[in-house]
Design an enzyme around this catalytic site. Structure first.
Site, mmCIF file in Angstrom:
data_model
loop_
_atom_site.group_PDB
_atom_site.id
_atom_site.type_symbol
_atom_site.label_atom_id
_atom_site.label_comp_id
_atom_site.label_asym_id
_atom_site.label_seq_id
_atom_site.Cartn_x
_atom_site.Cartn_y
_atom_site.Cartn_z
ATOM 1 N N PRO A 13 27.689 28.368 57.552
ATOM 2 C CA PRO A 13 26.837 27.233 57.926
ATOM 3 C C PRO A 13 26.574 26.235 56.796
ATOM 4 O O PRO A 13 25.831 25.299 56.985
ATOM 5 C CB PRO A 13 25.537 27.914 58.343
ATOM 6 C CG PRO A 13 25.480 29.144 57.487
ATOM 7 C CD PRO A 13 26.908 29.593 57.315
ATOM 8 N N CYS B 25 31.240 39.384 51.719
ATOM 9 C CA CYS B 25 29.894 39.937 51.792
ATOM 10 C C CYS B 25 29.979 41.365 52.320
ATOM 11 O O CYS B 25 29.557 41.654 53.432
ATOM 12 C CB CYS B 25 29.077 39.047 52.716
ATOM 13 S SG CYS B 25 27.384 39.495 52.773
#
Lengths: 168, 330
Positions: free
Chosen positions: B143, B259
């Protein structure tokens, strides 16, 4: 999805629509535009400004670029929130409505700001700023009648709360 | 490719022990994930990690000093009764230990004065060390946390090409770039694996991943993916990283991040790329926190260069779990 054409400058006919908005606000076109380009989608033209015109860029896959000025739909130009930020430096030209802390809250909830919370008033389309002069979005200054008395109000057109309401 | 097939079996196809089964039932994980932790960390530390993963992460934000001074944001949030403290190893990072209401609902947030971002994620963009007036590609940009950070660190002077394929996510990307006041970017809606661009000086690939590193934020990640899913994710990561090296100019840098704490998404991806390409070198990652990456796993010895990459662990560094690796095309 965009076509295979290269990115092009905004045509003169559309530039006139942006110019008529600038005139209504009371600023010159050159105060916020240098190289306006556009992308067409969903029946509207998104207008962007670039400090330098880029090397040929194909519109294919291009979603957004540069400074988003606003969009043109039909005969009307709708300014972006970014443009309110860029132009808020020109508040000394009396193009802004300044509101107090309560007015700021109300405005960011997309609600009308009443006279008691307006510090500086301007009739018509304007940039709305808070006490610190920070831009909150676009609004319209109006005089309306309430209980047989004329009062000044600022109605929101597009406020920064939109970033949250649209979920982005 | 035959060699990779055999190594694949070792990396992905290990047996799950009774201990791992017990812990996975106790903490609600897919058993192969816990088995991997046991093999990497041993029993005691695995339990520690699983316990830490039960504690929700505190919120944190990155102040946007392109628009406002960081101490002014801190002051304003404190006036609104938020409890805020500086994260020592992140120049613009602050931890929020108490919020009277949502951190994403303040006027300062709407004005683009800060971005809600986890510390590990912030660290990634600092480690990329984006340079002014260069062309930087963010291959999985939505995002927009790192995309906005790149433009912040270069004072909106680098030319950012932000790539994202998913329609819903691309809207958030655009709105975050605009909200935070940046304009030196192009957003492309495209599969990054099919990109054709020239002149990239730096590339950030914060790869799509299993998200095992953010279990503290999203406990659903404990058992969301099967081993087959993980293989597919690994393949996408490998393809993306290869593409990154096809795109970047000679001498240009690529920062790969995932991640995740999975070797399959970290060390093994880098190993495969190093084995396939001769035009890649791994650079030292000058990180203020983090551990060396693993060079051996399940009897597989990775390319020794992999040891220059780093790992963040939730129980050791109090961040999300991350794998980060800086490389250069030679």
């Amino acid at each position: 999805m965009q076509d295979e054409e290269d990115l092009a400058l905004l045509p003169k006919s559309d530039l006139k629509k942006v110019e008529s908005f600038a005139r209504a606000l009371g600023v010159s076109l050159s105060s916020f535009l240098s190289n306006p380009v556009f992308l067409s989608r969903n029946g509207r033209k998104d207008v962007f400004d670039l400090p330098l015109f880029p090397k040929p860029v194909t519109k294919k896959y291009l979603y957004s670029l540069g400074f988003y000025v606003g969009y043109i739909k039909g005969k009307v130009f709708y300014p972006s929130l970014m443009l309110s930020k860029r132009l808020s430096r020109l508040c000394f030209l009396r193009i802004c409505n300044r509101v107090d802390g309560f007015g700021e809250k109300v405005f960011l909830y997309n609600r009308r700001v009443l006279e008691g919370h307006i510090i500086e008033f301007r009739k018509g389309i304007s940039i709305v700023v808070n006490e610190r002069g920070e831009p909150l979005g676009w609004g319209v200054g109006k005089a309306i009648y309430m209980k047989n008395k004329e009062i000044k109000v600022v109605d929101p057109l597009k406020d920064l709360g939109w970033y949250l309401r649209r979920g982005g | 490719m035959k060699t990779f097939k055999t190594i694949d079996e070792k990396v992905f196809g290990y047996k799950v022990s009774k201990e791992a089964l017990g812990l996975s039932r106790r903490f609600g994980y897919a058993s192969y994930v816990v088995e991997r932790y046991l093999r990497l960390l041993g029993m005691e530390e695995t339990e520690e990690l699983l316990k830490v993963n039960e504690k929700p992460m505190p919120e944190s934000y990155r102040c946007n000093d392109f628009l406002i001074a960081c101490n002014e944001v801190e002051k304003r949030l404190k006036e609104k009764k938020f409890l805020v403290s500086k994260i020592p190893f992140l120049p613009h990072g602050y931890e929020v230990t108490f919020s009277p209401y949502s951190l994403g609902a303040t006027h300062e947030y709407m004005m683009g004065y800060y971005y809600i971002q986890d510390p590990g994620s912030m660290l990634v963009a600092y480690l990329l060390d984006p340079r002014k007036y260069t062309t930087i590609v963010d291959m999985a940009a939505a995002p927009g946390g790192k995309a906005t950070q790149i433009l912040q660190l270069t004072e909106d002077s680098s030319r950012l090409i932000a790539v994202e394929y998913k329609r819903k996510r691309i809207k958030a990307l655009r709105s975050n770039l605009q909200r935070m006041g940046f304009s030196n970017y192009l957003i492309l809606r495209h599969d990054a694996r099919k990109l054709k661009i020239k002149g990239a000086d730096m590339i950030l690939l914060d790869s799509p991943s299993s998200g095992e590193g953010i279990i503290r934020k999203d406990p659903g990640r404990k058992a969301r993916y099967t081993r087959d899913d993980l293989k597919k994710i690994h393949t996408i990561q490998y393809e993306l990283l290869n593409k990154a090296f096809d795109l970047v100019e000679k001498g240009g840098e690529v920062l790969y991040a995932a991640c995740s704490t999975a070797v399959e998404e970290g060390e093994y991806v880098i190993h495969k790329v190093l084995e396939r390409r001769k035009d890649v070198e791994v650079l030292r990652t000058p990180s203020p926190i983090g551990d060396k990456a693993f060079v051996e796993y399940n009897g597989v010895e990775f390319n020794a260069e992999v040891s220059k990459c780093i790992r963040l662990w939730p129980h050791r560094h109090w961040t999300e779990g991350f794998f980060i690796c800086r490389m250069r095309r030679i």
